[in-house]
Design an enzyme around this catalytic site. Structure first.
Site, PDB file in Angstrom:
ATOM      1  N   HIS A  41       0.821  -1.204   0.000  1.00 11.79           N
ATOM      2  CA  HIS A  41       0.000   0.000   0.000  1.00 11.79           C
ATOM      3  C   HIS A  41       0.858   1.259   0.000  1.00 11.79           C
ATOM      4  CE1 HIS A  41      -2.949   2.750   2.286  1.00 11.79           C
ATOM      5  NE2 HIS A  41      -3.492   2.542   1.097  1.00 11.79           N
ATOM      6  N   GLU A  68       0.948  -0.472  -4.760  1.00 15.02           N
ATOM      7  CA  GLU A  68      -0.216   0.383  -4.988  1.00 15.02           C
ATOM      8  C   GLU A  68       0.213   1.833  -4.854  1.00 15.02           C
ATOM      9  OE1 GLU A  68      -3.838   2.643  -3.278  1.00 15.02           O
ATOM     10  OE2 GLU A  68      -1.803   2.334  -2.502  1.00 15.02           O
ATOM     11  N   ASP A  70      -1.157   6.311  -5.565  1.00 12.92           N
ATOM     12  CA  ASP A  70      -2.247   7.282  -5.719  1.00 12.92           C
ATOM     13  C   ASP A  70      -1.825   8.361  -6.701  1.00 12.92           C
ATOM     14  OD1 ASP A  70      -4.014   6.325  -3.407  1.00 12.92           O
ATOM     15  OD2 ASP A  70      -2.125   6.713  -2.377  1.00 12.92           O
ATOM     16  N   HIS A  83      -1.033  10.814  -1.963  1.00 15.91           N
ATOM     17  CA  HIS A  83      -2.340  10.377  -1.487  1.00 15.91           C
ATOM     18  C   HIS A  83      -3.288  11.532  -1.199  1.00 15.91           C
ATOM     19  CE1 HIS A  83      -5.291   9.210   1.625  1.00 15.91           C
ATOM     20  NE2 HIS A  83      -5.371   8.093   0.924  1.00 15.91           N
ATOM     21  N   GLU A 151      -4.256   3.886  -8.249  1.00 11.26           N
ATOM     22  CA  GLU A 151      -5.521   4.507  -7.860  1.00 11.26           C
ATOM     23  C   GLU A 151      -5.605   5.944  -8.364  1.00 11.26           C
ATOM     24  OE1 GLU A 151      -8.126   5.917  -3.968  1.00 11.26           O
ATOM     25  OE2 GLU A 151      -6.524   4.427  -3.696  1.00 11.26           O
TER      26      GLU A 151
END
Length: 292
Positions: A41, A68, A70, A83, A151
């Site tokens: 993450h 992962e 952002d 993020h 994301e």
């Protein structure tokens, strides 16, 4: 290849969708007897500053295949990996630009953001780490031969970010057959955003973040391949019901859950039948599950 040029190619590939999507580490056949895949993450963010290249490197050092991140957009249109929609928590923006509260990402140019220290808040060893551009991040992931769960963050703030993200992915070589088959997933909390990604590049695997009703799951299945809820809202019945729905590429919908950082919870959600676990501590979760 530019994403717009890739569109025709990837759309044509859908005729052989079963070949384009072989068994993957992000959730092969639903219910298969294998541990869930582990996703680092924001990179290995328990051990290095989140969403930095150092966090990618740490995940690679730990042997984690999936990371992962952002994605948001600067004032002058550059895509960056961060993020929060504010730079305040993870950079020294208040010191460098003291008069620009509330320090929103979209209020700063890429050159201004490149000046910021995105590592010192985490520890002195990471002083000088920068907020990477998406292109820089993709190159680092590629360098380690890793896979990416990308994301699109708060797309309502950045109209058109879906197409722009696809452009960068295409320009960096991430829309070829190999990456599309088992190295790239795009997700968002916005169903409209994932619909846009699917319409623009139908071969890209997509995921919806949240716990929609089963009626909505059936609706979303026309343009997503995953339903990705918080572990706090997950039940075995929900996972099983999602798996019974066929997703956008003709396979059972997958379930990735977040954010799980301890062994007991990891084993619990694995028992529910999830396909992947998103975690700040990928080594802890991997060891608990005996997976990769």
């Amino acid at each position: 290849m530019h994403a717009r040029a890739a569109a025709a190619t990837t759309t044509a590939l859908l005729g052989g969708v079963a070949l384009l999507f072989p068994v993957s580490d992000a959730g092969a056949d639903a219910g298969a007897e294998r541990p869930p895949s582990v996703f680092a993450h924001r990179g290995a963010s328990a051990y290095a500053p989140e969403n930095t290249l150092a966090a990618v490197d740490k995940a690679a050092e730990l042997g984690v295949q999936w990371v992962e991140n952002d994605v948001q957009r600067t004032k002058d249109g550059e895509l960056v990996v961060i993020h929060d929609d504010s730079l305040r928590r993870t950079t020294d923006v208040e010191r460098v630009f003291p008069g620009r509260s509330p320090w929103k990402v979209g209020d700063f140019t890429a050159a201004e953001i490149a000046r910021l220290d995105a590592g010192s808040w985490f520890g002195a060893a990471y002083a000088g780490a920068r907020v990477p551009t998406v292109a820089e991040y993709l190159r680092r992931v590629e360098h380690h031969h890793q896979r990416l769960l990308l994301e699109i963050k708060q797309p309502e703030l950045y109209p058109g970010i879906e197409g722009q993200t696809l452009d960068v992915l295409g320009n960096e070589g991430w829309l070829d057959r190999q990456h599309l088959a088992d190295r790239l997933i795009v997700q968002s909390f916005s169903a409209d955003s994932m619909r846009a990604v699917h319409e623009q590049e139908p071969a890209v695997r997509t995921g919806f973040l949240g716990t929609p009703s089963l009626a909505r799951v059936a609706e979303y299945a026309g343009f997503v391949d995953q339903i990705n809820p918080s572990h706090t809202l997950l039940t075995p019945r929900y996972v099983s019901a999602v798996h019974r729905v066929t997703g956008a590429h003709g396979r059972p919908l997958e379930v990735l859950t977040w954010t799980v950082d301890d062994a007991a919870t990891a084993r619990k959600v694995a028992g529910y039948g999830v396909d992947g676990v998103i975690t700040n501590k990928p080594d802890v979760v991997r060891d608990a599950l005996g997976g990769q």
